[in-house]
Design a protein around this motif. Structure first.
Motif, PDB file in Angstrom:
ATOM      1  N   GLY A 215       0.795  -1.216   0.000  1.00  0.00           N
ATOM      2  CA  GLY A 215       0.000   0.000   0.000  1.00  0.00           C
ATOM      3  C   GLY A 215       0.830   1.270   0.000  1.00  0.00           C
ATOM      4  O   GLY A 215       0.296   2.357  -0.186  1.00  0.00           O
ATOM      5  N   ASN A 216       2.121   1.111   0.240  1.00  0.00           N
ATOM      6  CA  ASN A 216       2.986   2.293   0.259  1.00  0.00           C
ATOM      7  C   ASN A 216       3.316   2.724  -1.172  1.00  0.00           C
ATOM      8  O   ASN A 216       3.653   1.904  -2.027  1.00  0.00           O
ATOM      9  CB  ASN A 216       4.277   1.995   1.024  1.00  0.00           C
ATOM     10  N   GLU A 217       3.169   4.002  -1.413  1.00  0.00           N
ATOM     11  CA  GLU A 217       3.506   4.610  -2.696  1.00  0.00           C
ATOM     12  C   GLU A 217       4.244   5.903  -2.422  1.00  0.00           C
ATOM     13  O   GLU A 217       4.094   6.495  -1.343  1.00  0.00           O
ATOM     14  CB  GLU A 217       2.241   4.887  -3.516  1.00  0.00           C
ATOM     15  N   PRO A 218       5.049   6.382  -3.356  1.00  0.00           N
ATOM     16  CA  PRO A 218       5.773   7.631  -3.124  1.00  0.00           C
ATOM     17  C   PRO A 218       4.837   8.753  -2.703  1.00  0.00           C
ATOM     18  O   PRO A 218       3.826   9.004  -3.348  1.00  0.00           O
ATOM     19  CB  PRO A 218       6.416   7.917  -4.499  1.00  0.00           C
ATOM     20  N   GLY A 219       5.170   9.369  -1.590  1.00  0.00           N
ATOM     21  CA  GLY A 219       4.404  10.506  -1.123  1.00  0.00           C
ATOM     22  C   GLY A 219       3.290  10.200  -0.155  1.00  0.00           C
ATOM     23  O   GLY A 219       2.700  11.124   0.412  1.00  0.00           O
ATOM     24  N   ASN A 220       2.957   8.911   0.074  1.00  0.00           N
ATOM     25  CA  ASN A 220       1.878   8.649   1.022  1.00  0.00           C
ATOM     26  C   ASN A 220       2.419   8.354   2.425  1.00  0.00           C
ATOM     27  O   ASN A 220       3.625   8.205   2.643  1.00  0.00           O
ATOM     28  CB  ASN A 220       0.912   7.577   0.517  1.00  0.00           C
TER      29      ASN A 220
END
Length: 252
Positions: A215-220
């Motif tokens: 679920g981790n994406e750049p910026g979250n």
């Protein structure tokens, strides 16, 4: 005197995090009031007590323990218990554990801040990320909470806005930076019912917490936690899906 601050939480009025948060708040103002649950209400979400009376116990001039939810505490603090003017801002926490991604929908900590937004009061939820059965890095929250709160207390707030802050699970010297993030979403399966049978052979269940990776994406905020960053996520009450709203116009 400075701003009037109402502090609440969902870990209970004697939780380590709320004691720490009050100390931090007093760096900015002497006008600090604490209205918090009398015991832990984690997972209470944005619930309020409408089917039974809410009992309170006053600890001293500015501290009340409430037999109710974090939302109840926010309502009582704003409308009933604090004399004179309403609070200028609500601080909720510091929660013992993460409030990342979809956690904000379950969290009593975030929901107390949400109630502030409903009533037109700027509100900030704060959480210290932990791994269960490991040391909790309260010094990290103590070190970075003033740096986060200072600018937010002076910020111009939009109606219906609240802010969700998460301090990373590491010592303060390992924090990489403070970052403004978006809200992530983990894969499904964070909460599962686990069945048991009591001594009378009657089944019952616990809800097991087991956060899956992903679920981790750049910026979250989930990525910020992995990168040892303090995550500051601006949120709002309006949950309308604008793209779906436009697409659905052709359906009806």
């Amino acid at each position: 005197m400075g701003k009037r601050i109402l502090i609440t939480n969902d870990d209970g009025i004697d939780g380590d995090g709320i004691v720490l948060l009050e100390k931090v708040a007093r760096m900015f103002t002497d006008d600090v009031w604490v209205v918090a649950p009398d015991e832990e209400r984690s997972g209470a979400g944005h619930s309020m007590s409408i089917n039974h009376p809410i009992r309170i116990r006053q600890r001293d001039e500015r501290h009340w323990a409430v037999r109710g939810t974090p939302t109840d505490c926010a309502l009582l603090g704003i409308h009933e218990l604090i004399p004179g003017k309403r609070p200028d801002i609500i601080l909720s926490g510091i929660n013992r554990g993460p409030n990342l991604g979809e956690d904000v929908t379950y969290s009593g900590t975030c929901s107390a801040a949400m109630e502030g937004a409903v009533l037109g009061i700027p509100a900030i939820a704060l959480s210290q990320i932990i791994r269960y059965k490991s040391t909790i890095h309260w010094p990290t929250a103590a070190r970075y909470a003033p740096e986060v709160l200072g600018p937010l207390l002076d910020m111009e707030w939009a109606p219906g806005q609240f802010v969700n802050v998460n301090f990373p699970n590491c010592p303060p010297e390992d924090v990489s930076r403070i970052r403004v993030t978006t809200l992530g979403q983990r894969p499904e399966g964070a909460f599962r019912p686990v069945g048991r049978v009591d001594e009378r052979h009657v089944p019952y269940w616990w809800i097991k917490i087991n956060f899956p990776e992903g679920g981790n994406e750049p910026g979250n905020d989930l990525q910020a936690a992995l990168d040892n960053e303090v995550s500051v996520t601006p949120l709002r009450l309006d949950m309308t899906d604008r793209l779906a709203h436009e697409r659905m116009q052709t359906l009806f």
